[in-house]
Motif scaffolding. Sequence first.
Motif, mmCIF file in Angstrom:
data_model
loop_
_atom_site.group_PDB
_atom_site.id
_atom_site.type_symbol
_atom_site.label_atom_id
_atom_site.label_comp_id
_atom_site.label_asym_id
_atom_site.label_seq_id
_atom_site.Cartn_x
_atom_site.Cartn_y
_atom_site.Cartn_z
ATOM 1 N N GLY A 1 26.155 38.997 40.979
ATOM 2 C CA GLY A 1 24.887 39.742 41.087
ATOM 3 C C GLY A 1 24.807 40.641 42.297
ATOM 4 N N LEU A 2 25.979 40.936 42.905
ATOM 5 C CA LEU A 2 25.981 41.728 44.143
ATOM 6 C C LEU A 2 26.211 43.210 43.906
ATOM 7 C CD1 LEU A 2 28.082 39.301 46.365
ATOM 8 C CD2 LEU A 2 25.640 39.820 46.614
ATOM 9 N N PRO B 1 38.662 44.249 57.606
ATOM 10 C CA PRO B 1 38.421 42.814 57.406
ATOM 11 C C PRO B 1 38.699 42.380 55.964
ATOM 12 C CG PRO B 1 36.331 44.015 57.561
ATOM 13 C CD PRO B 1 37.435 45.028 57.759
ATOM 14 N N PHE B 2 38.862 43.326 55.055
ATOM 15 C CA PHE B 2 38.923 42.997 53.630
ATOM 16 C C PHE B 2 40.364 42.994 53.124
ATOM 17 C CE2 PHE B 2 34.820 45.373 54.276
ATOM 18 C CZ PHE B 2 34.047 44.228 54.398
ATOM 19 N N VAL B 3 41.088 41.942 53.479
ATOM 20 C CA VAL B 3 42.500 41.824 53.117
ATOM 21 C C VAL B 3 42.713 40.501 52.389
ATOM 22 C CG1 VAL B 3 44.872 41.746 53.991
ATOM 23 C CG2 VAL B 3 43.153 43.138 55.177
ATOM 24 N N GLY B 4 43.354 40.520 51.230
ATOM 25 C CA GLY B 4 43.649 39.280 50.514
ATOM 26 C C GLY B 4 43.661 39.477 49.014
ATOM 27 N N VAL C 1 38.190 43.391 42.166
ATOM 28 C CA VAL C 1 37.134 42.935 43.081
ATOM 29 C C VAL C 1 35.744 43.227 42.527
ATOM 30 C CG1 VAL C 1 36.223 43.112 45.429
ATOM 31 C CG2 VAL C 1 38.700 43.249 45.044
ATOM 32 N N VAL C 2 35.562 44.438 41.966
ATOM 33 C CA VAL C 2 34.228 44.838 41.497
ATOM 34 C C VAL C 2 33.650 43.843 40.476
ATOM 35 C CG1 VAL C 2 32.955 46.624 40.221
ATOM 36 C CG2 VAL C 2 34.466 47.271 42.121
ATOM 37 N N VAL D 1 38.915 38.847 48.915
ATOM 38 C CA VAL D 1 38.224 40.070 49.344
ATOM 39 C C VAL D 1 36.772 40.027 48.892
ATOM 40 C CG1 VAL D 1 38.110 42.574 49.005
ATOM 41 C CG2 VAL D 1 40.303 41.479 49.535
ATOM 42 N N ALA D 2 36.527 39.573 47.657
ATOM 43 C CA ALA D 2 35.138 39.460 47.184
ATOM 44 C C ALA D 2 34.371 38.466 48.057
ATOM 45 C CB ALA D 2 35.108 39.035 45.718
#
Lengths: 443, 443
Positions: B413-414, B364-367, B405-406, B372-373
């Motif tokens: 705050g995630l 699901p994490f494409v872009g 992304v990180v 993605v974030a």
Amino acid sequence: MPRKIHLALHPYGVGGPGQHGLWRDPRIAKNASIDIRYYIRQAQLAEQALFDALFIVDSQFINSTYPAHYLNRLEPLTLLSAVAVHTTHLGLVGTASSTYNSPFNLARRFASLDHISGGRAGWNVVTSFDTGTSRNYGLDEHLDYATRYGRALESVQVIRGLWDSYEDDAFPADVERNVFLDPTKLHALDHVGEHFRVAGPLNLSRSPQGQPVIFQAGVSEEGRNLAAEVAEGIYAPGGSLEQAREYYADIKRRTAAAGRDPDHIKIFIHGGPIVGATDAAAREREREIFAEDNDFERNLALLGRGFGAHDFSQYDPDGPFPDVAHLAERGGRTGAAKIVERARRENLTLRQVVDSATEFKQSPFVGSPQTVADTIETWFEAGTFDGINLAFRTEEELTYFADGVVPLLQKRGLFRTEYEADTLRGHLGLPIPANRYTRVSVG
Amino acid sequence: MPRKIHLALHPYGVGGPGQHGLWRDPRIAKNASIDIRYYIRQAQLAEQALFDALFIVDSQFINSTYPAHYLNRLEPLTLLSAVAVHTTHLGLVGTASSTYNSPFNLARRFASLDHISGGRAGWNVVTSFDTGTSRNYGLDEHLDYATRYGRALESVQVIRGLWDSYEDDAFPADVERNVFLDPTKLHALDHVGEHFRVAGPLNLSRSPQGQPVIFQAGVSEEGRNLAAEVAEGIYAPGGSLEQAREYYADIKRRTAAAGRDPDHIKIFIHGGPIVGATDAAAREREREIFAEDNDFERNLALLGRGFGAHDFSQYDPDGPFPDVAHLAERGGRTGAAKIVERARRENLTLRQVVDSATEFKQSPFVGSPQTVADTIETWFEAGTFDGINLAFRTEEELTYFADGVVPLLQKRGLFRTEYEADTLRGHLGLPIPANRYTRVSVG
């Protein structure tokens, strides 16, 4: 080329057999036996001294009377894997029981260590002889001698078969032809034997040394024959020069009789050298150590290990040695049968047996660096060993030996002055086993 | 404190499932899956990015059609032990089968890794479902579902018992009183159960995190109950957002029903993110990867793994999906029963099943990093996971995620901005299990 001596290091951290008081030494970290930094440091010192290998023994059963090091220690394969990536040349020999591990798992773990270390792995095959250990694996009694040795032999054969699963050129990884694996070079073993059924193939290719080196410690009749059949290194029982010479000749003879080159089995004796500035200083240190370690209760427990973890504390120490002959077959490695025989012959008390058993732990290599080098040379030339498995009490003792004795051996041409190989097989002068599936072209 | 996301790295070297062509990539070392330097490098990058853990999966059976990484790979515990001594904070989770390992050996090896890493070990408990694997361990058929899960549960219980053998203050190592071990703090488990009899004690003390963390991958009814009973981390099956949410809620509910704090089980979903400079670039890359990897023969073999290594190449790919319902119970993890049901309902051919099965592998994490974030945040807030198990194809993809992304997750705050703990339990917010033998003083 003249024969050279091989040296292995056998680190005991807080104290193994005959080192009961060692944990009290202020130079010893109290958690050395579970501190990977201790092992990495020992290995790096051994590598600086150009030793052939680090040798890690093992056991799976304890009770509270056991030596400090036994009570709390790392599992050999995880330990050696960590050491592998902080060393570059040192061989890494780990002990594992063929009685309580499946061949497929052992094959994988040693092959994995062999890759991680770039071809420096060795497996010391033991069969585990005591009831305490068997009770950790769902059995009430240990397996009998014949079964254990039959299993050990078949286990080694199966594992060597699994190590050959891939031929050396199995992975062309050819992008142009889109061929990662050549499937004709992958082989299932399909072993069906008395003790094991193992299909294979193993999911791991061969390392630069072809296969890990097989070590063993055969003492009994079955053990010696197993050694002659499959071992490439032996951890010999030691004893006097005469006993060591007899053992050495016997193993080489049996190896030749089994159709193998006797030079392809390297015999290591145990050596806990005590080196001092002078012979007198070393002898004085030896007396100190003996006094420190002569703990009757712990020696009693150690004696018990040789008789299937038998509890000797139930007997009067000053009464006659108890009738435990029926337990002696379990302790082939520790000479239990000989102890029983001697006690009977000489009419000894339990205390006399315990005290005399510790004599066997004494090292022949005690004295000044010169004296120790001389004794090593004498023993080597007498045909008693190919290598020595060295146990030191402290790091100071190890460096004293490395700086004092090793250069004398080098000067006499008895020990390497640099590493001439990158693998354990290379250090020991052992051939790389041909893969059983690879067709040799006759030309 | 708001809930934070956990991230684990799942390295595949030359290519796992859905990455069949990866070994052809010129940036991939052709022997990555057996090169410890590859794993150390991946782990160090993950640690720089403040990830929670490195996650090493495993299998014991291969045939020549399997993905490149499966064919030739290191054994997880030796691998992680080597990584442990080149990292300082990263958790180290290794897969091992409770079906084909004795509890005593597993207890030792994970406890040993836990000491070597200073409290960073985790055990991913699997039960091994295929006939191919069972034939490497002397069985003609795999064990049935109930037996495997009964064994797994009892195995974990026994191993946790062995891990408590020593109380935390068992070794005073008091020179003055001459007490190394306090024998009253050493405990034999004396376990007698349906599947195992194990006496103990273990010859290894507890690490700074008390016990290694237990991971599991429960999908079936039995698997979910096992997870609720003993798991502290879950490798979830994934699927759509709705499916993931249902799974998450179900596991948390079952964990609470088992009398445990549902926050003490962390659920990880699989994520193979594809991050590009723009959404369009990422989508284009996704199409390329799909085209590259859509190898019918290999997908057929992968499908077969879910049915006990069943050989689907014997059927006409354009004929109806064969009647293999009786083999489906073996493949709980891979949703074999669902595949059978869907094929029947929609009247699919074998080819249609193979092609549609690969859809499930899509991430699901494409872009773009932003997209993605956003997606990660949406899924996290929707209650679909506590963590993501990230698989990248190349080192470039990993660093692109870490650098792109990180930081966005951190800004929101995630995700942590520095390590706040030294152990895997610490990273995951899991409690240190109290030693079962230690009396708590009521004061």
